[in-house]
Structure formats: C-alpha cells, structure tokens
Motif scaffolding. Structure first.
Motif, short mmCIF file in Angstrom:
data_model
loop_
_atom_site.label_atom_id
_atom_site.label_comp_id
_atom_site.label_asym_id
_atom_site.label_seq_id
_atom_site.Cartn_x
_atom_site.Cartn_y
_atom_site.Cartn_z
N ARG A 189 1.00 -1.14 -0.08
CA ARG A 189 0.07 -0.18 0.03
C ARG A 189 0.78 1.06 0.00
NH1 ARG A 189 -2.92 -0.55 4.51
NH2 ARG A 189 -4.11 -2.12 3.51
N LYS A 190 1.95 1.22 0.98
CA LYS A 190 2.58 2.41 0.86
C LYS A 190 3.59 2.54 -0.54
CE LYS A 190 4.19 2.65 5.71
NZ LYS A 190 5.20 2.19 6.52
N GLU A 191 3.90 1.59 -0.97
CA GLU A 191 4.73 1.62 -2.28
C GLU A 191 3.68 2.22 -3.52
OE1 GLU A 191 6.98 -1.50 -5.58
OE2 GLU A 191 6.43 -2.11 -3.41
N THR A 192 2.41 1.76 -3.55
CA THR A 192 1.40 2.27 -4.31
C THR A 192 1.26 3.84 -4.25
OG1 THR A 192 0.43 0.14 -4.27
CG2 THR A 192 -0.79 1.97 -5.26
N ARG A 193 1.04 4.22 -3.14
CA ARG A 193 0.98 5.50 -2.75
C ARG A 193 2.17 6.44 -3.17
NH1 ARG A 193 -0.64 6.48 3.20
NH2 ARG A 193 -0.81 8.35 2.50
N LEU A 194 3.35 5.69 -2.77
CA LEU A 194 4.38 6.56 -3.22
C LEU A 194 4.45 6.55 -4.76
CD1 LEU A 194 7.14 7.88 -2.70
CD2 LEU A 194 8.24 5.52 -2.80
N PHE A 195 4.30 5.62 -5.50
CA PHE A 195 4.16 5.68 -6.99
C PHE A 195 3.21 6.68 -7.55
CE2 PHE A 195 2.13 4.11 -10.91
CZ PHE A 195 3.38 4.24 -11.73
N LEU A 196 1.88 6.76 -6.94
CA LEU A 196 1.14 7.56 -7.46
C LEU A 196 1.34 9.06 -7.18
CD1 LEU A 196 -2.14 5.65 -6.26
CD2 LEU A 196 -1.23 6.27 -8.50
N PHE A 197 2.14 9.21 -5.88
CA PHE A 197 2.56 10.64 -5.72
C PHE A 197 3.67 10.99 -6.44
CE2 PHE A 197 5.98 13.02 -3.87
CZ PHE A 197 5.15 14.31 -3.41
N LEU A 198 4.47 10.24 -6.84
CA LEU A 198 5.75 10.41 -7.90
C LEU A 198 5.04 10.70 -9.40
CD1 LEU A 198 8.44 7.67 -6.92
CD2 LEU A 198 8.59 10.28 -6.61
N VAL A 199 4.04 9.86 -9.81
CA VAL A 199 3.64 10.11 -11.17
C VAL A 199 2.62 11.17 -11.36
CG1 VAL A 199 2.05 9.24 -12.89
CG2 VAL A 199 3.87 7.77 -11.86
N ALA A 200 1.89 11.47 -10.27
CA ALA A 200 0.68 12.54 -10.42
C ALA A 200 1.15 13.82 -9.73
CB ALA A 200 -0.57 12.21 -9.39
N CYS A 201 2.15 14.07 -8.92
CA CYS A 201 2.77 15.15 -8.13
C CYS A 201 4.14 15.54 -8.74
CB CYS A 201 2.53 15.13 -7.00
SG CYS A 201 0.86 15.04 -6.36
N LEU A 202 5.03 14.64 -8.33
CA LEU A 202 6.34 15.09 -8.29
C LEU A 202 7.03 15.33 -9.84
CD1 LEU A 202 8.52 15.78 -6.56
CD2 LEU A 202 9.54 13.48 -6.66
N PHE A 203 6.82 14.17 -10.42
CA PHE A 203 7.39 14.50 -11.89
C PHE A 203 6.74 15.55 -12.72
CE2 PHE A 203 8.46 9.85 -12.04
CZ PHE A 203 9.56 10.02 -11.36
N PRO A 204 5.42 15.94 -12.87
CA PRO A 204 4.91 17.06 -13.40
C PRO A 204 5.56 18.27 -12.83
CG PRO A 204 3.00 15.51 -13.00
CD PRO A 204 4.16 15.01 -12.06
N ILE A 205 5.63 18.47 -11.68
CA ILE A 205 6.19 19.85 -10.98
C ILE A 205 7.61 19.78 -11.52
CG2 ILE A 205 6.85 20.63 -8.91
CD1 ILE A 205 4.38 19.45 -7.72
N LEU A 206 8.47 18.83 -11.26
CA LEU A 206 9.91 18.80 -11.88
C LEU A 206 10.03 18.95 -13.43
CD1 LEU A 206 11.56 15.63 -9.84
CD2 LEU A 206 11.85 18.19 -9.70
#
Length: 55
Positions: free
Chosen positions: A12-29
């Motif tokens: 569950r933590k890994e899935t949430r981290l993946f979604l955070f990276l894909v939906a928030c961090l990569f677009p911002i970067l």
C-alpha cells in the motif's frame, strides 16, 4: 502482525508513493526544468542579444 499484513502495508505504501511520484512530483519537476531552461535562454539573450545574422 503477520507477514501478510506487513506485506499488504508495504505494498500500500509503495502504491501511494508511486501515485505521488507520477501525479505530483514528476509534473512539477518537468515544469521546473522547462521553466528553468527558458529562464536561462531568456537571460542569455538579454546579455548576448537575440539570435540572428550579424548586422
């Protein structure tokens, strides 16, 4: 706590981290990198002048 429940929590933590990276961090970067590059080009043109044939 059994091994299955720890695995579920970890998954569950890994899935949430993946979604955070894909939906928030990569677009911002990506916006920051493209904007930073544009700013560098803009500042260079302020100093060196716009591109084109020499006058």
């Amino acid at each position: 706590m059994t091994a299955d429940s720890r695995g579920d929590t970890s998954k569950r933590k890994e899935t949430r981290l993946f979604l955070f990276l894909v939906a928030c961090l990569f677009p911002i970067l990506s916006v920051m990198i493209v904007g930073g590059y544009g700013f560098i080009v803009w500042m260079y043109q302020m100093i060196a002048g716009p591109p084109g044939p020499p006058v």
